[in-house]
Scaffold this motif. Structure first.
Motif, PDB file in Angstrom:
ATOM      1  N   ALA A  74       0.856  -1.195   0.000  1.00  0.00           N
ATOM      2  CA  ALA A  74       0.000   0.000   0.000  1.00  0.00           C
ATOM      3  C   ALA A  74       0.888   1.239   0.000  1.00  0.00           C
ATOM      4  O   ALA A  74       2.113   1.152   0.124  1.00  0.00           O
ATOM      5  CB  ALA A  74      -0.926  -0.007   1.212  1.00  0.00           C
ATOM      6  N   ILE A  75       0.254   2.397  -0.120  1.00  0.00           N
ATOM      7  CA  ILE A  75       0.979   3.665  -0.112  1.00  0.00           C
ATOM      8  C   ILE A  75       0.196   4.678   0.717  1.00  0.00           C
ATOM      9  O   ILE A  75      -1.037   4.716   0.680  1.00  0.00           O
ATOM     10  CB  ILE A  75       1.201   4.187  -1.552  1.00  0.00           C
ATOM     11  N   THR A  76       0.914   5.479   1.494  1.00  0.00           N
ATOM     12  CA  THR A  76       0.264   6.542   2.241  1.00  0.00           C
ATOM     13  C   THR A  76      -0.017   7.710   1.301  1.00  0.00           C
ATOM     14  O   THR A  76       0.469   7.748   0.177  1.00  0.00           O
ATOM     15  CB  THR A  76       1.147   7.025   3.403  1.00  0.00           C
ATOM     16  N   GLY A  77      -0.775   8.667   1.777  1.00  0.00           N
ATOM     17  CA  GLY A  77      -1.096   9.822   0.943  1.00  0.00           C
ATOM     18  C   GLY A  77      -2.483   9.732   0.339  1.00  0.00           C
ATOM     19  O   GLY A  77      -3.201   8.747   0.525  1.00  0.00           O
ATOM     20  N   ALA A  78      -2.837  10.773  -0.403  1.00  0.00           N
ATOM     21  CA  ALA A  78      -4.197  10.885  -0.917  1.00  0.00           C
ATOM     22  C   ALA A  78      -4.404  10.245  -2.285  1.00  0.00           C
ATOM     23  O   ALA A  78      -5.532  10.133  -2.749  1.00  0.00           O
ATOM     24  CB  ALA A  78      -4.573  12.372  -0.999  1.00  0.00           C
ATOM     25  N   GLN A  79      -3.317   9.806  -2.940  1.00  0.00           N
ATOM     26  CA  GLN A  79      -3.474   9.246  -4.276  1.00  0.00           C
ATOM     27  C   GLN A  79      -2.461   8.137  -4.534  1.00  0.00           C
ATOM     28  O   GLN A  79      -1.440   8.040  -3.839  1.00  0.00           O
ATOM     29  CB  GLN A  79      -3.299  10.345  -5.332  1.00  0.00           C
ATOM     30  N   ARG A  80      -2.751   7.292  -5.505  1.00  0.00           N
ATOM     31  CA  ARG A  80      -1.804   6.247  -5.892  1.00  0.00           C
ATOM     32  C   ARG A  80      -0.591   6.876  -6.562  1.00  0.00           C
ATOM     33  O   ARG A  80      -0.681   7.964  -7.133  1.00  0.00           O
ATOM     34  CB  ARG A  80      -2.475   5.245  -6.849  1.00  0.00           C
ATOM     35  N   HIS A  81       0.522   6.165  -6.487  1.00  0.00           N
ATOM     36  CA  HIS A  81       1.742   6.686  -7.097  1.00  0.00           C
ATOM     37  C   HIS A  81       1.724   6.381  -8.593  1.00  0.00           C
ATOM     38  O   HIS A  81       1.397   5.264  -8.996  1.00  0.00           O
ATOM     39  CB  HIS A  81       2.966   6.033  -6.451  1.00  0.00           C
ATOM     40  N   PRO A  82       2.088   7.368  -9.431  1.00  0.00           N
ATOM     41  CA  PRO A  82       2.091   7.148 -10.885  1.00  0.00           C
ATOM     42  C   PRO A  82       2.923   5.949 -11.326  1.00  0.00           C
ATOM     43  O   PRO A  82       2.589   5.286 -12.310  1.00  0.00           O
ATOM     44  CB  PRO A  82       2.680   8.458 -11.424  1.00  0.00           C
ATOM     45  N   ALA A  83       4.000   5.664 -10.591  1.00  0.00           N
ATOM     46  CA  ALA A  83       4.858   4.532 -10.962  1.00  0.00           C
ATOM     47  C   ALA A  83       4.317   3.201 -10.451  1.00  0.00           C
ATOM     48  O   ALA A  83       4.793   2.148 -10.859  1.00  0.00           O
ATOM     49  CB  ALA A  83       6.269   4.745 -10.420  1.00  0.00           C
ATOM     50  N   LEU A  84       3.313   3.269  -9.571  1.00  0.00           N
ATOM     51  CA  LEU A  84       2.727   2.060  -8.985  1.00  0.00           C
ATOM     52  C   LEU A  84       1.198   2.136  -9.022  1.00  0.00           C
ATOM     53  O   LEU A  84       0.532   2.124  -7.981  1.00  0.00           O
ATOM     54  CB  LEU A  84       3.206   1.892  -7.529  1.00  0.00           C
ATOM     55  N   PRO A  85       0.620   2.221 -10.205  1.00  0.00           N
ATOM     56  CA  PRO A  85      -0.836   2.409 -10.302  1.00  0.00           C
ATOM     57  C   PRO A  85      -1.632   1.251  -9.725  1.00  0.00           C
ATOM     58  O   PRO A  85      -2.814   1.410  -9.389  1.00  0.00           O
ATOM     59  CB  PRO A  85      -1.063   2.541 -11.813  1.00  0.00           C
ATOM     60  N   GLN A  86      -0.997   0.084  -9.585  1.00  0.00           N
ATOM     61  CA  GLN A  86      -1.713  -1.086  -9.070  1.00  0.00           C
ATOM     62  C   GLN A  86      -1.713  -1.147  -7.545  1.00  0.00           C
ATOM     63  O   GLN A  86      -2.447  -1.949  -6.948  1.00  0.00           O
ATOM     64  CB  GLN A  86      -1.080  -2.377  -9.628  1.00  0.00           C
ATOM     65  N   VAL A  87      -0.902  -0.317  -6.892  1.00  0.00           N
ATOM     66  CA  VAL A  87      -0.784  -0.346  -5.424  1.00  0.00           C
ATOM     67  C   VAL A  87      -1.818   0.592  -4.807  1.00  0.00           C
ATOM     68  O   VAL A  87      -1.825   1.792  -5.102  1.00  0.00           O
ATOM     69  CB  VAL A  87       0.637   0.061  -4.986  1.00  0.00           C
ATOM     70  N   PRO A  88      -2.703   0.079  -3.943  1.00  0.00           N
ATOM     71  CA  PRO A  88      -3.760   0.915  -3.362  1.00  0.00           C
ATOM     72  C   PRO A  88      -3.234   1.866  -2.290  1.00  0.00           C
ATOM     73  O   PRO A  88      -2.178   1.627  -1.684  1.00  0.00           O
ATOM     74  CB  PRO A  88      -4.698  -0.121  -2.735  1.00  0.00           C
ATOM     75  N   THR A  89      -3.959   2.941  -2.071  1.00  0.00           N
ATOM     76  CA  THR A  89      -3.646   3.811  -0.938  1.00  0.00           C
ATOM     77  C   THR A  89      -4.064   3.094   0.341  1.00  0.00           C
ATOM     78  O   THR A  89      -4.814   2.108   0.304  1.00  0.00           O
ATOM     79  CB  THR A  89      -4.408   5.139  -1.031  1.00  0.00           C
ATOM     80  N   MET A  90      -3.595   3.573   1.464  1.00  0.00           N
ATOM     81  CA  MET A  90      -3.973   2.973   2.748  1.00  0.00           C
ATOM     82  C   MET A  90      -5.486   3.049   2.945  1.00  0.00           C
ATOM     83  O   MET A  90      -6.104   2.112   3.464  1.00  0.00           O
ATOM     84  CB  MET A  90      -3.262   3.685   3.891  1.00  0.00           C
ATOM     85  N   THR A  91      -6.083   4.137   2.509  1.00  0.00           N
ATOM     86  CA  THR A  91      -7.537   4.291   2.625  1.00  0.00           C
ATOM     87  C   THR A  91      -8.252   3.245   1.788  1.00  0.00           C
ATOM     88  O   THR A  91      -9.201   2.604   2.246  1.00  0.00           O
ATOM     89  CB  THR A  91      -7.966   5.703   2.183  1.00  0.00           C
ATOM     90  N   GLU A  92      -7.791   3.052   0.549  1.00  0.00           N
ATOM     91  CA  GLU A  92      -8.391   2.043  -0.326  1.00  0.00           C
ATOM     92  C   GLU A  92      -8.217   0.642   0.236  1.00  0.00           C
ATOM     93  O   GLU A  92      -9.060  -0.235   0.022  1.00  0.00           O
ATOM     94  CB  GLU A  92      -7.774   2.132  -1.724  1.00  0.00           C
ATOM     95  N   ALA A  93      -7.120   0.438   0.969  1.00  0.00           N
ATOM     96  CA  ALA A  93      -6.855  -0.877   1.558  1.00  0.00           C
ATOM     97  C   ALA A  93      -7.660  -1.106   2.839  1.00  0.00           C
ATOM     98  O   ALA A  93      -7.602  -2.196   3.420  1.00  0.00           O
ATOM     99  CB  ALA A  93      -5.369  -1.030   1.841  1.00  0.00           C
ATOM    100  N   GLY A  94      -8.384  -0.076   3.270  1.00  0.00           N
ATOM    101  CA  GLY A  94      -9.245  -0.233   4.442  1.00  0.00           C
ATOM    102  C   GLY A  94      -8.751   0.425   5.714  1.00  0.00           C
ATOM    103  O   GLY A  94      -9.325   0.217   6.786  1.00  0.00           O
ATOM    104  N   TYR A  95      -7.702   1.260   5.603  1.00  0.00           N
ATOM    105  CA  TYR A  95      -7.144   1.891   6.791  1.00  0.00           C
ATOM    106  C   TYR A  95      -6.997   3.404   6.576  1.00  0.00           C
ATOM    107  O   TYR A  95      -5.907   3.908   6.268  1.00  0.00           O
ATOM    108  CB  TYR A  95      -5.802   1.238   7.157  1.00  0.00           C
ATOM    109  N   PRO A  96      -8.095   4.144   6.715  1.00  0.00           N
ATOM    110  CA  PRO A  96      -8.061   5.593   6.518  1.00  0.00           C
ATOM    111  C   PRO A  96      -7.297   6.293   7.645  1.00  0.00           C
ATOM    112  O   PRO A  96      -7.012   5.687   8.687  1.00  0.00           O
ATOM    113  CB  PRO A  96      -9.544   5.978   6.534  1.00  0.00           C
TER     114      PRO A  96
END
Length: 326
Positions: free
Chosen positions: A225-247
């Motif tokens: 996962a990645i912290t922050g408000a948006q997915r990283h351009p180099a890792l479009p398949q990696v969800p944000t922490m919020t998308e992963a269920g941990y806002p």
């Protein structure tokens, strides 16, 4: 006669005020008319230093004035921040700051300056922490890591790039949100942290995206996962922490410039507009992207709003985790 005397006495004061006003306007119109100092509150060679030199070189070429980068490391950036906060407000002393600018007031009880002593100029780029585990662990998703950590309290750990850094704060926030017991292991920077992760010496890590960037294609890690408000351009398949269920981990790290708060607004705006233009130029946009960053190039008002929002967020995180550096 009394009125005449008062008027006579006031005339020199009026003339002085007018002269000062004219002088101020002329100074703003002629800015910059001499060399500009970029204060970097960290050692030479790091990401903050690199960005300061990139922006400084472009600024020098555009404005025809020298831009000198001066490193003032110490006390988690406080020494350099304080030097700019107390500098003359003439536009010639610029701070190249990072997220710790807004975290420091929450982490330390005694700081020699106030956040309001610095005027936001431009947010240059955003960063984020990647949540990474060794591939040998056999955990492909963040939810599976949480499930294993809940099943075996105290068995797992997470690395950060230092005590009270964004990665440490994000790690503690994650623990609270996930309801898990994992041990924090701080390292002296992202380099040693990444080496420990690749070597399988830690079971999970919050690693700055810029440090992890060269290793993203490694077969030794899984990015969950990645912290922050948006997915990283180099890792479009990696969800944000919020998308992963941990806002609650939506705040991005960032690099940005500041001036002393006493600097006239026209100078703040002029420098902000020029730096924003530099960041959005193809050359610098490409360089920042290659560093694993997300280029921004905001104007002073936009950066100020972000600062105010981030200050509240990090204060809440620090208080909830009971972290203090005093």
């Amino acid at each position: 006669m009394t009125m005449l005397r008062r008027t006579t006495l006031l005339l020199p004061l009026i003339a002085l005020a007018a002269a000062c006003g004219i002088g101020s306007v002329r100074a703003e119109e002629s800015y910059p008319s001499k060399a500009i100092r970029f204060i970097v509150p960290y050692p030479a060679g790091g990401g903050t230093d690199t960005i300061a030199r990139l922006i400084g070189t472009q600024l020098s070429q555009r404005w025809g004035q020298s831009v000198v980068v001066e490193n003032k490391p110490g006390a988690s950036g406080i020494l350099g921040n304080d030097a700019v906060a107390k500098a003359p407000g003439d536009g010639y002393t610029v701070l190249m700051g990072i997220t710790t600018v807004v975290q420091i007031p929450a982490l330390y009880k005694k700081v020699p300056y106030k956040l309001s002593d610095l005027a936001p100029v431009s947010q240059i780029a955003k960063s984020a922490d990647l949540v990474i585990v060794p591939r040998s662990l056999g955990i492909p998703t963040l939810q599976q890591f949480v499930e294993k950590a809940r099943a075996e309290p105290g068995k797992f750990n997470y690395g950060s790039y230092g005590n009270a850094t964004s990665s440490h704060l994000n790690g503690e926030r994650f623990k609270q949100k996930a309801g898990i017991d994992i041990t924090h292991i701080p390292f002296q920077g992202s380099g040693p942290e990444m080496a420990a992760l690749l070597g399988g010496q830690i079971t999970m890590a919050f690693v700055d995206a810029t440090a992890a960037y060269p290793h993203l294609k490694s077969d030794k890690i899984n990015v969950l996962a990645i912290t922050g408000a948006q997915r990283h351009p180099a890792l479009p398949q990696v969800p944000t922490m919020t998308e992963a269920g941990y806002p609650g981990l939506e705040a991005n790290g960032w690099f940005g410039t500041f001036l002393p708060a006493s600097t006239p607004k026209p100078i703040v705006d002029k420098l902000g507009a020029e730096i924003a233009s530099i960041v959005k130029s193809p050359e610098i946009h490409k360089r920042l992207t290659e560093m694993g960053l997300i280029p921004v190039g905001s104007l002073p008002a936009e950066f100020k709003a972000q600062i105010e929002k981030d200050a509240v967020h990090w204060k809440n995180v620090v208080e909830a985790a009971k972290i203090s550096l005093d």
